[in-house]
Design an enzyme around this catalytic site. Structure first.
Site, PDB file in Angstrom:
ATOM      1  N   ARG A  65      39.638  42.481 -12.677  1.00 11.37           N
ATOM      2  CA  ARG A  65      38.872  41.313 -11.887  1.00 11.37           C
ATOM      3  C   ARG A  65      39.880  40.545 -10.940  1.00 11.37           C
ATOM      4  NH1 ARG A  65      38.198  37.076 -14.288  1.00 11.37           N
ATOM      5  NH2 ARG A  65      37.427  37.551 -16.600  1.00 11.37           N
TER       6      ARG A  65
ATOM      7  N   TYR B 105      20.102  36.439   8.139  1.00  8.54           N
ATOM      8  CA  TYR B 105      19.594  37.318   7.075  1.00  8.54           C
ATOM      9  C   TYR B 105      18.901  36.571   5.944  1.00  8.54           C
ATOM     10  CZ  TYR B 105      20.588  40.881   3.470  1.00  8.54           C
ATOM     11  OH  TYR B 105      20.221  41.972   2.507  1.00  8.54           O
TER      12      TYR B 105
ATOM     13  N   ASP C  98      28.955  34.751  10.230  1.00  8.23           N
ATOM     14  CA  ASP C  98      28.826  35.917   9.482  1.00  8.23           C
ATOM     15  C   ASP C  98      28.780  36.962  10.613  1.00  8.23           C
ATOM     16  OD1 ASP C  98      27.444  38.439   8.634  1.00  8.23           O
ATOM     17  OD2 ASP C  98      26.123  37.272   7.314  1.00  8.23           O
TER      18      ASP C  98
ATOM     19  N   LYS D  75      27.517  47.355   5.686  1.00  5.26           N
ATOM     20  CA  LYS D  75      26.950  47.675   6.985  1.00  5.26           C
ATOM     21  C   LYS D  75      27.805  48.566   7.800  1.00  5.26           C
ATOM     22  CE  LYS D  75      23.595  45.606   5.106  1.00  5.26           C
ATOM     23  NZ  LYS D  75      23.475  44.114   5.500  1.00  5.26           N
TER      24      LYS D  75
HETATM   25  C1  PLP Z   1      23.099  42.723   4.934  1.00  2.00           C
HETATM   26  C2  PLP Z   1      23.626  41.456   5.270  1.00  2.00           C
HETATM   27  C3  PLP Z   1      24.195  40.672   4.478  1.00  2.00           C
HETATM   28  C4  PLP Z   1      24.355  40.598   2.815  1.00  2.00           C
HETATM   29  O1  PLP Z   1      25.130  41.966   2.408  1.00  2.00           O
HETATM   30  P1  PLP Z   1      24.866  42.516   1.064  1.00  2.00           P
HETATM   31  O2  PLP Z   1      25.886  43.517   1.230  1.00  2.00           O
HETATM   32  O3  PLP Z   1      23.478  43.409   1.156  1.00  2.00           O
HETATM   33  O4  PLP Z   1      24.859  41.640   0.083  1.00  2.00           O
HETATM   34  C5  PLP Z   1      24.516  39.220   4.969  1.00  2.00           C
HETATM   35  N1  PLP Z   1      24.454  39.166   6.373  1.00  2.00           N
HETATM   36  C6  PLP Z   1      24.073  40.194   7.074  1.00  2.00           C
HETATM   37  C7  PLP Z   1      23.883  39.755   8.371  1.00  2.00           C
HETATM   38  C8  PLP Z   1      23.808  41.322   6.592  1.00  2.00           C
HETATM   39  O5  PLP Z   1      23.142  42.165   7.523  1.00  2.00           O
END
Ligand code: PLP
Length: 386
Positions: free
Chosen positions: A46, A98, A169, A194
């Protein structure tokens, strides 16, 4: 070192005992100590794991950040960043966001006495007006999901009050096309699920910064709360990230061709893609990004039912949430990714039931365009009949 070289070499040195060229999957929870408290930097997975450490070094190099903490998901990374705040703090959040981020802010962290205001950060006067004496964080996505609007990162960094941090983000643009830390942001968050992972086979996240104090808080939270990726998932994300540059170039080439195709159709009302000259923030996109990415959204002429029928009619574009993988995806944000935002609130932000989002993959673009053309034509006829 340039981007692609960093992606393939940083954190990826040959393994010391065997010479293994790729970083091994250290599938271990614990590490044998040679004496009490005497170990080689790893005592419990961890806290630290060599596969995860390699991923963190690689991602830091891509974002040109000094520090990176990898997490089990983008939401775990997001939660860790909010974990640096305390009850009584205020956060100004870009409203085109998101859905899961909206959910964890409004339904979880709001209960802990952190206040969130969701505003249109593309309007700097609105952003400035939302600041309060206790504002400790500005949270922005750019380009936004699903409307592909932009937020001026440098301008937001300039209006950030003393003692407040700007978090971006960067999931949609990826470090290949946009460098928020260079533009003045304090923290970058990624869903590595992603584009960075890129193959729709692992869920992951990361938070990156150049601020040693913030980095320490993130590491502390990572270990304290424990939302870490397992070694195999860390390895999958690392493998994906090695090809980020070539993938992003191709995602963009395909997306641009599709945006132009859709823009030329009479039965498509609007195409949202920052690479189109008609995009209202195309100039900002050119200034702030090195490319426009592989995401776009559109509104069809006709009702919301036509949008759903269209999304169900495509064959190569799979009807699915998520984005950024090699395969093309199509979704209806209002009913899928953004379903957790109340309808009224959603519509006010422009996320109508008829909005369709595309994650353009790496298939041959001629096949993708043919797929969209057939689906558009078939639903146009259906719309006339009904
Ligand atoms: C998918 C996504 C998230 C969240 O990510 P996870 O890996 O699904 O927890 C946050 N911000 C954006 C822009 C996303 O597309």
């Amino acid at each position: 070192m340039k981007f692609s070289t960093r992606a393939i070499h940083v954190g990826q040195e040959a393994e010391a005992t065997t010479g293994a060229t790729t970083v091994p999957i250290y599938q271990t929870s614990t590490y044998t100590q040679t004496a009490v408290g005497k170990h080689r930097g790893f005592d419990y997975s961890r806290t630290a794991n060599p596969t995860r450490s390699a991923l963190e070094a690689q991602l830091a190099a891509l974002e040109e950040a000094q520090f990176c903490s990898a997490f089990a998901s983008g939401m775990a990374a997001t939660s860790a960043v909010i974990g640096a705040l305390s009850s009584g703090d205020h956060v100004v959040v870009g409203e085109d966001l998101y859905g899961g981020t909206y959910r964890v802010f409004s339904k979880v962290f709001a209960r802990y006495g952190i206040a969130f205001d969701f505003v249109d950060l593309s309007d700097l006067a609105v952003a400035r007006a939302a600041l309060r004496p206790n504002t400790k964080m500005i949270w922005a996505e750019t380009p936004t999901n699903p409307l592909l609007r932009l937020v001026d990162i440098a301008a937001l960094a300039a209006l950030r009050p003393a003692g407040a941090v700007l978090v971006v983000d960067n999931t949609f643009a990826t470090p290949y096309f946009q460098s928020p830390l260079d533009l003045g942001a304090d923290v970058v968050v990624h869903s590595t699920t992603k584009y960075i992972g890129g193959h729709s086979d692992a869920v992951g996240g990361a938070a990156l910064t150049n601020d040693p104090k913030l980095a320490q808080e993130l590491k502390f939270y990572q270990n304290a709360a424990g939302g870490v990726p397992g070694p195999f998932d860390a390895w999958l994300v690392m493998r994906g990230a090695k090809t980020l540059a070539v993938r992003m170039r191709e995602h963009e080439r395909n997306a641009r061709a599709i945006a132009e195709f859709l823009d030329g159709r009479d039965d498509v009302e609007r195409v949202h893609y920052p690479g189109l000259a008609a995009h209202s923030q195309h100039d900002l996109a050119q200034r702030q990004m090195r490319g426009f990415g592989g995401m776009l959204s559109l509104t069809l002429r006709g009702d919301a039912q036509r949008a759903s029928a269209f999304a169900e009619a495509t064959k190569l574009f799979s009807l699915a949430e998520s984005l950024g993988g090699v395969e093309s995806l199509i979704s209806i944000p209002a009913a899928m990714t953004h379903g957790s935002i109340p309808k009224e609130e959603r519509e006010r932000r422009g996320v109508t039931d008829g909005l369709v989002r595309l994650s353009v993959g790496l298939e041959d673009v001629d096949d993708l365009i043919a797929d969209l053309r057939i689906a558009l034509d078939s639903t146009a006829v259906a719309a006339l009949r009904s």
